[in-house]
Enzyme design. Structure first.
Site, PDB file in Angstrom:
ATOM      1  N   THR A 147      36.506  38.693  43.793  1.00 27.91           N
ATOM      2  CA  THR A 147      35.736  39.523  42.881  1.00 27.91           C
ATOM      3  C   THR A 147      34.831  38.648  42.040  1.00 27.91           C
ATOM      4  O   THR A 147      35.135  37.478  41.792  1.00 27.91           O
ATOM      5  CB  THR A 147      36.699  40.314  41.963  1.00 27.91           C
ATOM      6  OG1 THR A 147      37.596  41.059  42.766  1.00 27.91           O
ATOM      7  CG2 THR A 147      35.956  41.250  41.035  1.00 27.91           C
ATOM      8  N   GLY A 185      39.780  38.896  39.124  1.00 26.43           N
ATOM      9  CA  GLY A 185      41.182  38.498  39.061  1.00 26.43           C
ATOM     10  C   GLY A 185      42.182  39.568  39.425  1.00 26.43           C
ATOM     11  O   GLY A 185      43.324  39.524  38.961  1.00 26.43           O
ATOM     12  N   GLY A 186      41.786  40.565  40.237  1.00 27.13           N
ATOM     13  CA  GLY A 186      42.742  41.575  40.676  1.00 27.13           C
ATOM     14  C   GLY A 186      43.318  42.337  39.496  1.00 27.13           C
ATOM     15  O   GLY A 186      42.621  42.711  38.561  1.00 27.13           O
TER      16      GLY A 186
END
Length: 529
Positions: A344, A425-426
């Site tokens: 991302t 970062g999920g």
């Protein structure tokens, strides 16, 4: 125990300016956006340019084959809106194509049951319908001032040059080299002899560049023909041919039928201000829930956050994630999975007039599906991994379903300041955004102070990860409330999210990116190379 220095200090400097500022995960992409602002472009013009540029210089994080969302603030309108361009599964997707093996997926992936040959994780069968180009096209049509062609042109030039290889790109490529080697086209782009990560010498400056010439041709077509070229033109046809040749059920109709949309942002009252988040299948509703809890748990106190603040952060995030994981989702109800390695990027922009954009885009996993479309030169997403491969679950694999993402771009305001903030970062994203917003709004920290302040992660399973440099009383208080693991704040792997933000205070603008990111930077108009 770990091997890292205890005395090293890393800092990034925040410099206020009356001009616009772009904070992005790669300096060269930020420079592209700053140049657009200097040429008289709107914040949205800069966002379009940065979106395409960062897909070239961070190809494993984002790109035309990704999805995401933009929260934008219009100073003249006094409101926030959202451009939603998340991914979808192909209409012909057949769950039978993803047979279960009876085991479990690797722990670094979502904790779904394992699928034969990891078809939901890697390869063309893992690719979902992308939304980035449609999203940028819609934002530009609504708010753009500069010609579309001029905004895509810098990315074309970057792709012709090819990404300069350095130690950080080598490190990232090495982490998935085995998977990249399985796709001949990915191996050709990122590996030497189809096996070894492209890299420089240990003590020499590397002057090698990735071959992104095919991507340059694709971007040139998008520049000339407009955003629908990606969905209905030769680029669309070439992309589908490549995907089908590698086993995907993606059809031209999937691309032709995709349309991004603009909706009103969800307004979240917080203290004497507001946080504007993306509604729907994003991290926005979970952040809103966490902030509502935090408003009750935390008593604002000027200055450095103490133990009470960090325990309040952990409790708010724990409760909000329990709700999120229990059933948030599309019309069928999606229960999200466990952690996944994030692929991302985030960038934030403010122009000299106070218009703002907060933009998060993702391929999902690092290097996405680890598949490159040879005709277009694009690294492709693995959005299908967002779905549970077991049938009969709220989030089971199915055709034409929207993906639930963790991306959480926001616009916030309070105390006379306004900011655009987000992260990569999920599932770590939501906690990072909440904490930095709290540092600014509850503790009155400056932007520079907020980005250097230690953070925790609390994103499910009732366990906390805490920056090991937090004061001992903070660590003890966290450990008394939740199982807590100290962690190093470094640049690989990221134990915490990687944020980027801009802030406007009066008529002064400023920006900052994650201090541990070796590529991330904030660039003001008039200062780019």
């Amino acid at each position: 125990m770990d091997n890292f220095s205890r005395s090293q200090v890393i800092r990034k400097v925040v410099i206020p300016t009356r001009g616009g500022v772009v904070a992005a995960a790669h300096r060269r992409a930020a420079e592209v956006g700053a140049s657009v602002l200097e040429a008289g472009g709107d914040a949205v013009d800069a966002a379009v340019a940065v979106s395409f540029a960062i897909g070239v210089v961070e190809p494993w994080m984002s790109g035309p084959a990704a999805g995401g969302a933009m929260v934008l603030w219009r100073a003249g309108e006094g409101r926030a809106r959202v451009v939603d361009y998340g991914m979808r599964s192909p209409m012909a997707l057949d769950p039978a194509d993803y047979p279960l093996t009876g085991g479990e997926s690797p722990k670094e992936l979502f904790t779904w049951a394992a699928v034969l040959d990891d078809r939901n994780v890697e390869g063309a069968t893992a690719v979902a319908v992308p939304g980035v180009v449609s999203g940028m096209g819609l934002a530009h049509a609504e708010y753009g001032r500069m010609p579309w062609r001029d905004l895509v042109a810098p990315a074309v030039q970057l792709a012709k040059e090819g990404l300069l290889v350095d130690w950080f790109s080598t490190l990232l490529t090495t982490s998935v080299a085995r998977s990249l080697a399985a796709d001949p086209d990915a191996a050709r782009m990122f590996l030497d002899d189809g096996t070894w990560p492209i890299s420089g010498g240990w003590s020499a400056v590397c002057d090698r560049h990735l071959d992104q010439s095919a991507m340059a041709v694709t971007l040139e077509r998008l520049a000339q023909n407009g955003p629908r070229e990606f969905y209905e033109g030769e680029v669309a046809r070439a992309l589908v041919r490549d995907l089908q040749a590698k086993g995907s059920r993606m059809a031209e109709a999937d691309l032709a039928g995709y349309q991004a949309r603009i909706v009103d942002a969800q307004t979240v009252p917080y203290r004497d201000g507001r946080i504007y988040v993306a509604p729907g299948l994003t991290g926005g509703p979970t952040l809103a829930h966490a902030l509502a809890i935090l408003a009750k748990e935390l008593k604002p106190a000027r200055g450095t956050p103490g133990a009470a603040s960090y325990v309040a952060y952990a409790r708010a995030l724990d409760q909000a994630f329990n709700t999120r994981l229990a059933g948030m989702g599309d019309a069928a109800g999606i229960a999200e999975a466990e952690h996944a390695p994030s692929c991302t990027t985030h960038f934030s922009i403010v122009d000299r007039h106070g218009n703002m954009c907060s933009v998060t885009q993702t391929l999902l996993s690092i290097f996405g599906s680890r598949v490159v479309s040879p005709s277009t030169g694009l690294l492709l997403n693995n959005g299908i991994m967002w779905f549970d491969p077991e049938p009969g679950k709220p989030n089971s694999l199915g055709p034409g379903k929207r993906c639930l993402g963790n991306f959480c771009p926001v616009i916030g305001e309070g105390g006379g300041r306004r900011f655009a903030l987000g992260a990569s970062g999920g599932r770590k994203i939501i906690g990072a955004v909440m904490q930095i917003a709290s540092f600014l709004l509850d503790h009155g920290l400056t932007l520079e102070e907020a980005f250097h302040q230690q953070r925790i992660d609390m994103s499910g399973a009732g366990k906390a990860t805490a920056d090991r440099t937090l004061p001992q009383d903070v660590l003890d208080a966290l450990a008394a409330a939740f199982p807590t693991t100290p962690a190093v704040r470094t640049n690989f792997p990221y134990a915490f999210a990687c944020p980027a933000a801009v802030l406007r205070d009066g008529d002064l603008n400023m920006g900052c990116t994650e201090i541990m990111s070796p590529w991330g930077d904030a660039v003001a108009e008039g200062t780019s190379a």
